[in-house]
Motif scaffolding. Structure first.
Motif, PDB file in Angstrom:
ATOM      1  N   VAL A  10       2.569  98.867  -4.702  1.00 40.67           N
ATOM      2  CA  VAL A  10       2.618  98.552  -3.273  1.00 40.67           C
ATOM      3  C   VAL A  10       4.066  98.561  -2.773  1.00 40.67           C
ATOM      4  N   LEU A  11       4.971  97.997  -3.557  1.00 39.49           N
ATOM      5  CA  LEU A  11       6.376  97.966  -3.162  1.00 39.49           C
ATOM      6  C   LEU A  11       6.978  99.369  -3.157  1.00 39.49           C
ATOM      7  N   HIS A  12       6.600 100.193  -4.105  1.00 35.69           N
ATOM      8  CA  HIS A  12       7.068 101.581  -4.138  1.00 35.69           C
ATOM      9  C   HIS A  12       6.687 102.283  -2.845  1.00 35.69           C
ATOM     10  N   ARG A  13       5.432 102.106  -2.435  1.00 36.74           N
ATOM     11  CA  ARG A  13       4.958 102.705  -1.182  1.00 36.74           C
ATOM     12  C   ARG A  13       5.733 102.131   0.013  1.00 36.74           C
ATOM     13  N   GLY A  14       5.962 100.812   0.003  1.00 34.98           N
ATOM     14  CA  GLY A  14       6.685 100.171   1.095  1.00 34.98           C
ATOM     15  C   GLY A  14       8.126 100.633   1.196  1.00 34.98           C
ATOM     16  N   GLU A  15       8.799 100.783   0.074  1.00 37.32           N
ATOM     17  CA  GLU A  15      10.188 101.265   0.091  1.00 37.32           C
ATOM     18  C   GLU A  15      10.255 102.720   0.538  1.00 37.32           C
ATOM     19  N   TRP A  16       9.282 103.512   0.093  1.00 37.63           N
ATOM     20  CA  TRP A  16       9.246 104.923   0.519  1.00 37.63           C
ATOM     21  C   TRP A  16       9.062 105.008   2.030  1.00 37.63           C
ATOM     22  N   ARG A  17       8.142 104.228   2.549  1.00 37.55           N
ATOM     23  CA  ARG A  17       7.904 104.237   3.998  1.00 37.55           C
ATOM     24  C   ARG A  17       9.114 103.725   4.772  1.00 37.55           C
ATOM     25  N   LEU A  18       9.767 102.689   4.257  1.00 31.90           N
ATOM     26  CA  LEU A  18      10.953 102.165   4.930  1.00 31.90           C
ATOM     27  C   LEU A  18      12.056 103.214   4.948  1.00 31.90           C
ATOM     28  N   ALA A  19      12.269 103.899   3.853  1.00 33.44           N
ATOM     29  CA  ALA A  19      13.282 104.964   3.823  1.00 33.44           C
ATOM     30  C   ALA A  19      12.949 106.036   4.856  1.00 33.44           C
ATOM     31  N   HIS A  20      11.694 106.433   4.890  1.00 30.98           N
ATOM     32  CA  HIS A  20      11.258 107.448   5.859  1.00 30.98           C
ATOM     33  C   HIS A  20      11.455 106.957   7.291  1.00 30.98           C
ATOM     34  N   ASP A  21      11.065 105.736   7.560  1.00 24.26           N
ATOM     35  CA  ASP A  21      11.174 105.182   8.914  1.00 24.26           C
ATOM     36  C   ASP A  21      12.628 104.989   9.335  1.00 24.26           C
ATOM     37  N   LEU A  22      13.488 104.626   8.399  1.00 17.21           N
ATOM     38  CA  LEU A  22      14.912 104.509   8.716  1.00 17.21           C
ATOM     39  C   LEU A  22      15.490 105.871   9.096  1.00 17.21           C
ATOM     40  N   MET A  23      15.119 106.900   8.359  1.00 22.57           N
ATOM     41  CA  MET A  23      15.612 108.249   8.678  1.00 22.57           C
ATOM     42  C   MET A  23      15.061 108.717  10.027  1.00 22.57           C
ATOM     43  N   ALA A  24      13.811 108.423  10.298  1.00 22.72           N
ATOM     44  CA  ALA A  24      13.208 108.816  11.580  1.00 22.72           C
ATOM     45  C   ALA A  24      13.893 108.080  12.730  1.00 22.72           C
ATOM     46  N   ALA A  25      14.191 106.800  12.548  1.00 22.49           N
ATOM     47  CA  ALA A  25      14.881 106.040  13.595  1.00 22.49           C
ATOM     48  C   ALA A  25      16.294 106.576  13.806  1.00 22.49           C
ATOM     49  N   ALA A  26      16.965 106.918  12.729  1.00 22.78           N
ATOM     50  CA  ALA A  26      18.308 107.492  12.844  1.00 22.78           C
ATOM     51  C   ALA A  26      18.262 108.789  13.629  1.00 22.78           C
ATOM     52  N   ASP A  27      17.237 109.572  13.408  1.00 19.94           N
ATOM     53  CA  ASP A  27      17.097 110.844  14.127  1.00 19.94           C
ATOM     54  C   ASP A  27      16.747 110.617  15.599  1.00 19.94           C
ATOM     55  N   ARG A  28      15.817 109.703  15.854  1.00 15.07           N
ATOM     56  CA  ARG A  28      15.410 109.436  17.241  1.00 15.07           C
ATOM     57  C   ARG A  28      16.528 108.829  18.074  1.00 15.07           C
ATOM     58  N   HIS A  29      17.403 108.072  17.434  1.00 20.50           N
ATOM     59  CA  HIS A  29      18.456 107.352  18.164  1.00 20.50           C
ATOM     60  C   HIS A  29      19.835 107.868  17.744  1.00 20.50           C
TER      61      HIS A  29
END
Length: 163
Positions: A10-29
């Protein structure tokens, strides 16, 4: 030890999603330089966490080598639905930034709880290798939470009173 394996998964999935979401936020902003640069750095930490958790998972008999979570098309479709407004109306960029920071904070908080659970389990199981991974990674997750919280505190007054 099934509980530890499940929590690692579960944590592996959560860290993967957080990494993805951080990159997406960096791109959007991308116009917000601090957001872009710090989010990239924090995403690197989560990518490292994913790799460390994959190694731990192997010791517990679970394969965590592939990407965790949804496929890229599913993530992009969800993002399009979430940010879509009425035709000709774009949501306020400041509100979008606050929403992204809130979601990043909540994701990091969830990961932090899982790190804490693993720390307690590693101590109970006397698993020094797992405890070492937790000791290295959890402080970074706490730092991710502090950054998002600070950004929300700093940006909220300006963004919310300007509307």
């Amino acid at each position: 030890m099934i509980g530890i394996a499940l929590t690692v998964h579960v944590l592996h999935r959560g860290e993967w999603r957080l990494a993805h979401d951080l990159m997406a936020a960096a791109d959007r902003h991308r116009a917000e330089h601090e957001v872009r640069h710090v989010a990239h750095d924090l995403a690197r930490w989560s990518h490292e966490h994913v790799q460390r958790l994959a190694a731990v998972g192997a010791e517990y008999g679970i394969d965590l080598d592939g990407p965790a979570g949804e496929d890229a098309d599913g993530v992009l479709a969800a993002l399009r639905r979430e940010t879509a407004g009425a035709p000709g109306q774009n949501p306020d960029p400041g509100l979008l930034l606050l929403r992204d920071l809130r979601e990043l904070h909540l994701a990091a908080a969830e990961n932090s709880l899982h790190w804490e659970m693993l720390a307690q389990a590693a101590q109970a199981a006397r698993d020094s290798a797992l405890l070492s991974v937790v000791s290295d990674c959890h402080p970074r997750t706490l730092r991710q939470m502090r950054w998002t919280n600070t950004m929300i505190k700093n940006l909220s007054p300006q963004i919310l009173t300007a509307l």
